[in-house]
Design a protein around this motif. Sequence first.
Motif, PDB file in Angstrom:
ATOM      1  N   ALA A 174      30.324  43.350  41.952  1.00 12.99           N
ATOM      2  CA  ALA A 174      30.661  41.922  41.929  1.00 12.99           C
ATOM      3  C   ALA A 174      31.795  41.634  40.953  1.00 12.99           C
ATOM      4  O   ALA A 174      32.650  40.767  41.201  1.00 12.99           O
ATOM      5  CB  ALA A 174      29.428  41.098  41.571  1.00 12.99           C
ATOM      6  N   ASP A 175      31.831  42.378  39.843  1.00 12.44           N
ATOM      7  CA  ASP A 175      32.872  42.139  38.838  1.00 12.44           C
ATOM      8  C   ASP A 175      34.255  42.578  39.309  1.00 12.44           C
ATOM      9  O   ASP A 175      35.271  42.123  38.769  1.00 12.44           O
ATOM     10  CB  ASP A 175      32.509  42.843  37.530  1.00 12.44           C
ATOM     11  N   LEU A 176      34.303  43.460  40.279  1.00 11.10           N
ATOM     12  CA  LEU A 176      35.610  43.782  40.859  1.00 11.10           C
ATOM     13  C   LEU A 176      36.251  42.520  41.432  1.00 11.10           C
ATOM     14  O   LEU A 176      37.460  42.305  41.296  1.00 11.10           O
ATOM     15  CB  LEU A 176      35.470  44.842  41.958  1.00 11.10           C
ATOM     16  N   ASP A 177      35.441  41.695  42.063  1.00 11.91           N
ATOM     17  CA  ASP A 177      35.951  40.457  42.656  1.00 11.91           C
ATOM     18  C   ASP A 177      36.191  39.364  41.614  1.00 11.91           C
ATOM     19  O   ASP A 177      37.150  38.594  41.725  1.00 11.91           O
ATOM     20  CB  ASP A 177      34.974  39.937  43.709  1.00 11.91           C
ATOM     21  N   SER A 178      35.338  39.302  40.601  1.00  7.71           N
ATOM     22  CA  SER A 178      35.427  38.191  39.654  1.00  7.71           C
ATOM     23  C   SER A 178      36.308  38.488  38.439  1.00  7.71           C
ATOM     24  O   SER A 178      36.833  37.565  37.819  1.00  7.71           O
ATOM     25  CB  SER A 178      34.022  37.812  39.170  1.00  7.71           C
ATOM     26  N   VAL A 179      36.469  39.764  38.093  1.00 12.27           N
ATOM     27  CA  VAL A 179      37.237  40.130  36.904  1.00 12.27           C
ATOM     28  C   VAL A 179      38.567  40.788  37.264  1.00 12.27           C
ATOM     29  O   VAL A 179      39.631  40.384  36.774  1.00 12.27           O
ATOM     30  CB  VAL A 179      36.422  41.086  35.994  1.00 12.27           C
ATOM     31  N   VAL A 180      38.516  41.792  38.140  1.00 17.40           N
ATOM     32  CA  VAL A 180      39.712  42.599  38.402  1.00 17.40           C
ATOM     33  C   VAL A 180      40.679  41.897  39.340  1.00 17.40           C
ATOM     34  O   VAL A 180      41.867  41.702  39.005  1.00 17.40           O
ATOM     35  CB  VAL A 180      39.313  43.979  38.970  1.00 17.40           C
ATOM     36  N   LEU A 181      40.231  41.513  40.526  1.00 21.13           N
ATOM     37  CA  LEU A 181      41.153  40.947  41.510  1.00 21.13           C
ATOM     38  C   LEU A 181      41.914  39.721  41.020  1.00 21.13           C
ATOM     39  O   LEU A 181      43.127  39.618  41.264  1.00 21.13           O
ATOM     40  CB  LEU A 181      40.405  40.617  42.805  1.00 21.13           C
ATOM     41  N   PRO A 182      41.273  38.778  40.316  1.00 20.93           N
ATOM     42  CA  PRO A 182      42.048  37.607  39.858  1.00 20.93           C
ATOM     43  C   PRO A 182      43.144  37.957  38.857  1.00 20.93           C
ATOM     44  O   PRO A 182      44.059  37.150  38.637  1.00 20.93           O
ATOM     45  CB  PRO A 182      40.978  36.718  39.204  1.00 20.93           C
ATOM     46  N   GLY A 183      43.059  39.118  38.251  1.00 22.15           N
ATOM     47  CA  GLY A 183      44.055  39.500  37.251  1.00 22.15           C
ATOM     48  C   GLY A 183      45.043  40.539  37.736  1.00 22.15           C
ATOM     49  O   GLY A 183      45.748  41.155  36.931  1.00 22.15           O
ATOM     50  N   MET A 184      45.131  40.733  39.045  1.00 24.93           N
ATOM     51  CA  MET A 184      45.984  41.787  39.593  1.00 24.93           C
ATOM     52  C   MET A 184      47.333  41.263  40.070  1.00 24.93           C
ATOM     53  O   MET A 184      47.422  40.177  40.667  1.00 24.93           O
ATOM     54  CB  MET A 184      45.285  42.451  40.783  1.00 24.93           C
ATOM     55  N   THR A 185      48.378  42.037  39.814  1.00 25.27           N
ATOM     56  CA  THR A 185      49.618  41.926  40.570  1.00 25.27           C
ATOM     57  C   THR A 185      49.479  42.901  41.731  1.00 25.27           C
ATOM     58  O   THR A 185      49.231  44.093  41.514  1.00 25.27           O
ATOM     59  CB  THR A 185      50.839  42.277  39.714  1.00 25.27           C
ATOM     60  N   HIS A 186      49.646  42.428  42.939  1.00 20.16           N
ATOM     61  CA  HIS A 186      49.292  43.213  44.122  1.00 20.16           C
ATOM     62  C   HIS A 186      50.507  43.973  44.671  1.00 20.16           C
ATOM     63  O   HIS A 186      51.299  43.435  45.462  1.00 20.16           O
ATOM     64  CB  HIS A 186      48.681  42.295  45.182  1.00 20.16           C
ATOM     65  N   TRP A 187      50.628  45.214  44.261  1.00 23.64           N
ATOM     66  CA  TRP A 187      51.776  46.035  44.649  1.00 23.64           C
ATOM     67  C   TRP A 187      51.768  46.403  46.127  1.00 23.64           C
ATOM     68  O   TRP A 187      52.807  46.770  46.680  1.00 23.64           O
ATOM     69  CB  TRP A 187      51.817  47.301  43.791  1.00 23.64           C
ATOM     70  N   GLN A 188      50.619  46.329  46.788  1.00 21.74           N
ATOM     71  CA  GLN A 188      50.562  46.630  48.219  1.00 21.74           C
ATOM     72  C   GLN A 188      50.726  45.368  49.071  1.00 21.74           C
ATOM     73  O   GLN A 188      50.646  45.426  50.303  1.00 21.74           O
ATOM     74  CB  GLN A 188      49.234  47.312  48.559  1.00 21.74           C
ATOM     75  N   HIS A 189      50.963  44.243  48.447  1.00 20.53           N
ATOM     76  CA  HIS A 189      51.132  42.956  49.137  1.00 20.53           C
ATOM     77  C   HIS A 189      52.408  42.994  49.987  1.00 20.53           C
ATOM     78  O   HIS A 189      53.447  43.496  49.534  1.00 20.53           O
ATOM     79  CB  HIS A 189      51.226  41.848  48.084  1.00 20.53           C
ATOM     80  N   PRO A 190      52.373  42.471  51.203  1.00 18.59           N
ATOM     81  CA  PRO A 190      53.592  42.478  52.033  1.00 18.59           C
ATOM     82  C   PRO A 190      54.721  41.631  51.469  1.00 18.59           C
ATOM     83  O   PRO A 190      55.879  41.780  51.880  1.00 18.59           O
ATOM     84  CB  PRO A 190      53.106  41.930  53.378  1.00 18.59           C
TER      85      PRO A 190
END
Length: 481
Positions: A62-78
């Motif tokens: 659950a913390d992957l969604d609540s802690v990690v993802l909101p703080g990511m710059t998404h290098w695989q983003h189109p």
Amino acid sequence: MAGHMTADEFRRHGHELVDWVADYWESVGSLPVRPSDPPGAVAARLPAAPPAEGDGFAGLRADLDSVVLPGMTHWQHPGFFAYFPANTSGPSVLGDLVGAGLGVQGMLWATGPAATEVETVMMDWLATLLGLPSRFLSSSAGGGVIQDSASSAALVATLAGLHRAGGGGWRSSGVEGARYTVYTSTQGHSSIEKAARIAGIGDAGVRLIPVSPSTLAMDPAALRAALAADVAAGARPALVVATIGTTSTTAVDPLPAIGEICAEYGVWLHVDAAYAGAAAVCPELRWTHAGLEHADSYCFDPHKWLLTGFDCDAFWVADREALVSALTVMPEYLRNVATESGAVIDYRDWGVPLGRRFRALKLWFVMRWYGASGLQAHIRSGVSLARRFADLVAADERFEIVAPHPFSLVCFRLRAGDAASEELLSRINATGRYYLTHTKVNGSYVLRLAIGAPQTSESHVDEVWSLLSTAATDVLAGHAS
């Protein structure tokens, strides 16, 4: 108290995480490219101390969604058009998973025969895919090795160049009392200067050679003059670094002329193709390698544009003994029968760290999954999309393209000047839909749009141009008032 994860637990939770990654890839285009939270926001979401007892996996997941993802710059983003791409792919991730599961430490052939031999063959495969000179193959006097980055490759090449320039004495006496010099263009990567510092040469020994104002590539005449002046002053030239695809603009240094000069002065020539080297999987883009037969070493990063996750720098030398002799240290506890036989490669002698993980697995997975045709299709897509974007820019008289764009990077600006161009970049990045960066070209502020994410398509290129065009209207209106 949580014990070791059992095989069944690993299998169950591993399936969950594979699903999580797959879901992430499917949805990443709907996320903001960069987080909007201020510095410290991610740390604030974490407890101040580690758990006294092991957490359940559900909470961690659950913390992957609540802690990690909101703080990511998404290098695989189109819509990630910043810096250079940092591709990954399913085969690469799975190869890394296998390597992590095996947990091998491949410092010696004896500590991981398969880790060593797969790496040797993969580097030969890559050299063949890129059409590199045969002197870089392991069947000749040369060979390849995986470094963590082009920065480490630059350091290793510097050490090998010092060893040659010092006649071997450098290894025991160091650089104290001798003046060694390193040469690259003003557009060369900052890692070259850092390598000179680490090696003990220092900033005073680095020569930044001027470039042609039109091509932004190294001026061979200026290189020759700098070498001649240093030799006349008693310095020992150790290394010249030529670049195929500079970071700012992807300029290509003239290797044939530079190589001849290096041969004349007996100086080690390292070719840094960190980003653009991947393009050579396409025969029509191998013109960049003209003159590579003069090089003593060459590197590129599959982790940039060749669908292989970070970290993976492919580094070759034409004479592996020249490299190994500069770096070998043999304590008693590493001696073994295989090494003493001379029949094996020990990659511990090919780089800075002793320890080595099984990075060749992800290359193996990527090359076997995509094949030459799949890798070529990926590169050609990026080049084609960049050309499409450049055509849109060139057709708008408010903009100008400021450098050649042979690969998948386009450098452009508003003709209205630096302030307008800087504001334009800020407006586009503030949308959260796209992310670009900037550089300076001949003193002017320039926007960089680097294409390479696997999910980027024509629709993303067209949309970012639409945003740029609309924002430019507002920016120019504001600057005119």
